[in-house]
Scaffold this active site. Structure first.
Site, PDB file in Angstrom:
ATOM      1  N   ASP A  20      -0.229  -4.128   6.734  1.00  0.00           N
ATOM      2  CA  ASP A  20      -1.090  -3.394   7.658  1.00  0.00           C
ATOM      3  C   ASP A  20      -2.565  -3.728   7.425  1.00  0.00           C
ATOM      4  OD1 ASP A  20       1.406  -2.335   7.890  1.00  0.00           O
ATOM      5  OD2 ASP A  20       0.769  -0.232   7.865  1.00  0.00           O
ATOM      6  N   HIS A  52       5.950  -5.266  12.592  1.00  0.00           N
ATOM      7  CA  HIS A  52       5.343  -3.947  12.443  1.00  0.00           C
ATOM      8  C   HIS A  52       4.966  -3.375  13.804  1.00  0.00           C
ATOM      9  CE1 HIS A  52       2.660  -0.756  10.748  1.00  0.00           C
ATOM     10  NE2 HIS A  52       3.494  -0.842   9.726  1.00  0.00           N
ATOM     11  N   ASP A  85       5.949   4.219   5.040  1.00  0.00           N
ATOM     12  CA  ASP A  85       6.821   3.216   5.649  1.00  0.00           C
ATOM     13  C   ASP A  85       6.814   1.896   4.889  1.00  0.00           C
ATOM     14  OD1 ASP A  85       4.135   3.135   6.602  1.00  0.00           O
ATOM     15  OD2 ASP A  85       4.707   1.849   8.268  1.00  0.00           O
ATOM     16  N   HIS A  86       6.073   1.853   3.782  1.00  0.00           N
ATOM     17  CA  HIS A  86       6.035   0.636   2.974  1.00  0.00           C
ATOM     18  C   HIS A  86       6.531   0.853   1.544  1.00  0.00           C
ATOM     19  CE1 HIS A  86       3.819  -1.901   5.910  1.00  0.00           C
ATOM     20  NE2 HIS A  86       3.516  -0.696   6.366  1.00  0.00           N
ATOM     21  N   HIS A 111      -7.307  -1.691   5.639  1.00  0.00           N
ATOM     22  CA  HIS A 111      -6.474  -0.642   6.218  1.00  0.00           C
ATOM     23  C   HIS A 111      -7.081   0.711   5.844  1.00  0.00           C
ATOM     24  CE1 HIS A 111      -3.055   0.872   8.232  1.00  0.00           C
ATOM     25  NE2 HIS A 111      -2.361   1.253   7.182  1.00  0.00           N
ATOM     26  N   HIS A 160       0.838  -1.190   0.000  1.00  0.00           N
ATOM     27  CA  HIS A 160       0.000   0.000   0.000  1.00  0.00           C
ATOM     28  C   HIS A 160       0.878   1.247   0.000  1.00  0.00           C
ATOM     29  CE1 HIS A 160       0.884  -0.645   4.256  1.00  0.00           C
ATOM     30  NE2 HIS A 160       0.410   0.554   4.565  1.00  0.00           N
ATOM     31  N   HIS A 191       1.441   3.829   1.911  1.00  0.00           N
ATOM     32  CA  HIS A 191       1.893   4.555   3.092  1.00  0.00           C
ATOM     33  C   HIS A 191       3.415   4.540   3.089  1.00  0.00           C
ATOM     34  CE1 HIS A 191      -2.038   4.286   5.655  1.00  0.00           C
ATOM     35  NE2 HIS A 191      -2.029   5.324   4.835  1.00  0.00           N
TER      36      HIS A 191
END
Length: 307
Positions: free
Chosen positions: A213, A271, A66-67, A142, A62, A64
């Site tokens: 997530d 995570h 941090d990914h 999410h 996804h 976001h």
């Protein structure tokens, strides 16, 4: 070796000195995949000796940061290294737009081909397949559109039972391929020798499920049923289950419940929220539901070998 997973990063949101956001390297049946690409991924690849040239397929769960904030840097580094092979990127719709915009504004166009596979379906779908491996999405819940990924070996050919085959003089070497493919053998007399008498079951195909997530989502259980290895995020402990509802994350107990319901062989949790200093509490909580649990940690490798 049939399947090997290396954790490159496994913490949530903010990168810290010894905590890197999500990224994983998976080798399955001689195929090499990068899963998510948080900041610092290429540094972690160097540290844990993941060959850059091996990566031809990157799966982003996804959008976001941090990914996937490490993706543009990795793409640029591939260019500096004079990469020529195509690079396939699988991720949510929008990943092409944001990547191309960064390349355009920085005038950093790649000489190699970037091939985007943008995902929109809310149902599990096949997104990659060759003669050895299949990859399916795992629709998650999410705050933005998010998928996990299921990696499955293709079933191998059956093994020849040579001692039994030698009992039939008319079965020749040229017949072996059909027999290994599962076909019965018809003798000249008209008698049919069943394939199960001529072969031995091959090893069970190996499988790995990556659940990024997500809020607790029991509907994914049929998709990941009986996998050998499951990574499931566990950002919080059950004492802050209220935050799971707000942020669409899971607790260690919820991750373990999914693992138990899906009858997986081993669960890896990660995570972690930075609010927790003792990560062993995650393992203890998960093991109240499912026993075979390990904590993700950068540099850890998990292998499933042929019997």
């Amino acid at each position: 070796m049939s399947l090997n997973l290396t954790i490159l990063g496994c913490h949530s949101a903010t990168p810290r000195v010894n905590a890197y956001p999500t990224s994983q390297y998976l080798e399955i049946n001689n195929r090499h995949f990068l899963i998510d690409c948080g900041e610092g991924t290429q540094r972690q690849m160097r540290k844990y000796k993941v060959g850059f040239s091996k990566i031809n397929h990157i799966f982003i769960s996804h959008l976001h940061g941090d990914h996937f904030f490490g993706l543009i840097g990795l793409i640029s580094t591939f260019g500096i290294l004079n990469r020529e092979k195509d690079l396939h990127i699988y991720g949510p719709k929008g990943i092409k737009e944001i990547t191309v915009l960064q390349l355009k504004l920085s005038k950093s166009w790649t000489k190699y081909q970037l091939i985007f596979h943008e995902l929109e379906s809310k149902e599990s779908e096949l997104i990659f397949e060759d003669d050895k491996v299949s990859v399916y999405t795992i629709p998650l819940d999410h705050r933005v559109y998010t998928n996990g990924f299921l990696f499955k070996e293709k079933p191998k050919l059956r093994k020849l039972h040579i001692a039994n085959i030698q009992q039939y003089d008319e079965i020749e070497t040229c017949d072996y391929h059909n027999i290994k493919a599962g076909k019965d053998y018809a003798l000249s007399s008209g008698e049919v020798v069943l394939n199960k008498e001529l072969t031995i079951d091959p090893p069970k195909p190996k499988s790995y499920a990556f659940c990024s997530d997500t809020a607790y989502k029991p509907s994914i259980v049929p998709i990941i049923k009986d996998v050998d290895l499951l990574y499931h995020e566990s950002t919080f402990l059950k004492d802050r289950e209220d935050l799971c509802e707000k942020t669409k994350h899971s607790t260690a107990e919820q991750a373990a419940t999914i693992a138990n319901s899906a009858n997986v062989e081993k669960l890896i949790i990660g995570h972690y929220s930075s609010r927790y200093s003792n990560l062993n509490d995650f393992k203890k909580e998960a093991q109240t539901v499912f026993q075979n649990v390990e904590l993700a940690e950068a540099g850890n490798s998990y292998s499933i070998t042929l019997p």
